[in-house]
Design an enzyme around this catalytic site. Sequence first.
Site, mmCIF file in Angstrom:
data_model
loop_
_atom_site.group_PDB
_atom_site.id
_atom_site.type_symbol
_atom_site.label_atom_id
_atom_site.label_comp_id
_atom_site.label_asym_id
_atom_site.label_seq_id
_atom_site.Cartn_x
_atom_site.Cartn_y
_atom_site.Cartn_z
ATOM 1 C CD GLU A 262 -3.068 -0.922 2.214
ATOM 2 O OE1 GLU A 262 -2.841 -0.198 3.197
ATOM 3 O OE2 GLU A 262 -4.117 -1.536 2.060
ATOM 4 C CD GLU B 30 -3.425 -6.114 4.223
ATOM 5 O OE1 GLU B 30 -4.224 -5.322 4.762
ATOM 6 O OE2 GLU B 30 -2.202 -5.912 4.143
HETATM 7 C C1 BGC Z 1 -2.594 -2.701 5.968
HETATM 8 C C2 BGC Z 1 -2.558 -3.538 7.234
HETATM 9 C C3 BGC Z 1 -3.642 -3.063 8.183
HETATM 10 C C4 BGC Z 1 -4.979 -3.247 7.516
HETATM 11 C C5 BGC Z 1 -6.171 -2.849 8.356
HETATM 12 C C6 BGC Z 1 -3.957 -2.367 5.472
HETATM 13 O O1 BGC Z 1 -3.968 -1.006 5.199
HETATM 14 O O2 BGC Z 1 -1.815 -3.292 4.976
HETATM 15 O O3 BGC Z 1 -1.293 -3.437 7.770
HETATM 16 O O4 BGC Z 1 -3.597 -3.712 9.409
HETATM 17 O O5 BGC Z 1 -5.031 -2.485 6.337
HETATM 18 O O6 BGC Z 1 -6.187 -1.488 8.562
#
Ligand code: BGC
Length: 418
Positions: free
Chosen positions: A187, A335
């Site tokens: 990101e 993610e």
């Molecule tokens: C990030 C993580 C973070 C998740 C939840 C993403 O922006 O890569 O490190 O914990 O979002 O906020």
Amino acid sequence: MTKPAHTNSADSPFPAGFLWGASTSSHQVEGDNHNDWTVWEEANAQRLAAAAQQNPSLPPHVRAAAHDPRNYISGAAADHYHRFATDFDLAAELGHTAQRFSIEWSRIIPEPGEIDMQEVSHYQEVVAALRQRGLEPVVTLWHFTLPKWVAARGGWANARTIEYFCEYVRVISAAIPEIKFWLTINEPNIYSTHGYLLNKWPPGQRTFFNYFRSQMNMAEAHRRAYKIIKLASPMAQVGIAHNGVYFIPSRNNVFDKFAVRLSRWWNNFWFLDRLQGHQDFIGFNFYFRNRMHGFQVRNMNERVSDMGWELYPEGVGRVCLEYWDRYHLPVMVTENGLADANDAHREWYLTEVIKSIAAASHSGAHIIGYLHWSLLDNFEWAEGFWPRFGLIEVDYTTQKRTIRKSALAYRDIIKSMH
Ligand code: BGC
């Protein structure tokens, strides 16, 4: 509808070898890190706790944790550095076939020119432990934390960091050449926004010039890292974990539509466009649907997470399709998840997310994996420990792990796909 060629059977919308699993990052779970974030945490914990005490929008069940300054110090975190093997046992029990984790640059090169071979071996053991359990490693090289010496020299705002990063990539790509899936940078847009515009994360500089320059430097670092990894292992698949948002107009008018087009281009595509020819797949993290009212976000918020983020599971599949349409490269959801301490929404959310990925796949997008955020409860940056993103709950006093009910539902979905 005819089945796209990359899916595996008449029943499953997911291609053979689809990666089912979860993600973590080093600083958020390992414990005992010493990097630019640990310095920042010490300097800011009291301020963050005081701000939380003044914040009426925190849900009641997280307030006690959020008001405590210790919440904002990563410290031992989930002690995953020592417990990775038993944590991976749990992932395997939950039917996962892949695990995304990150390597902590500050452990590998703690001082300029000094490579810590013991730490290199540690990550070789992590990879071996994943393989022994049938979990495909998806390796992130940089997930928001810098060695202190790199930060002291200006971090990503300094073009020399590109070369420092490449040195580190050379060490790691030679140490674990068998890795199939690499994510160079996590990101970049979120990092630069928080670090250089909003003053919410280190380095907390607030300069538009560095906001822009840091992203240009990260793009160049990725392009060079791509070549280094390909030289070490030509079959490796290399991408980044971008932040992808699903933008829609709130009204059917030209202003909102223009705001959507511009925001989508800037947030979702601008950085990735700079990597053309240097990516084998598109990795993206999904958390947000932004309903644009001009340049303001006005969401419906029918269901929200503990952090107040709207839960809009259909957005995942939509963004998969947007990336597939633009780049025609395989797409990996690197993610996606929610802070949900009571596990009240996670099962519903996961089920709907997977339906939306299946629908995107049916519409022709080539999607190769879904990695839930997160395997474990972890340290959520400036929010600290109170947001609970884990499929597995962590008791930070005893380090006891407890599998959440939603993790079992995810396991059953994965099983039904085979
Ligand atoms: C990030 C993580 C973070 C998740 C939840 C993403 O922006 O890569 O490190 O914990 O979002 O906020």
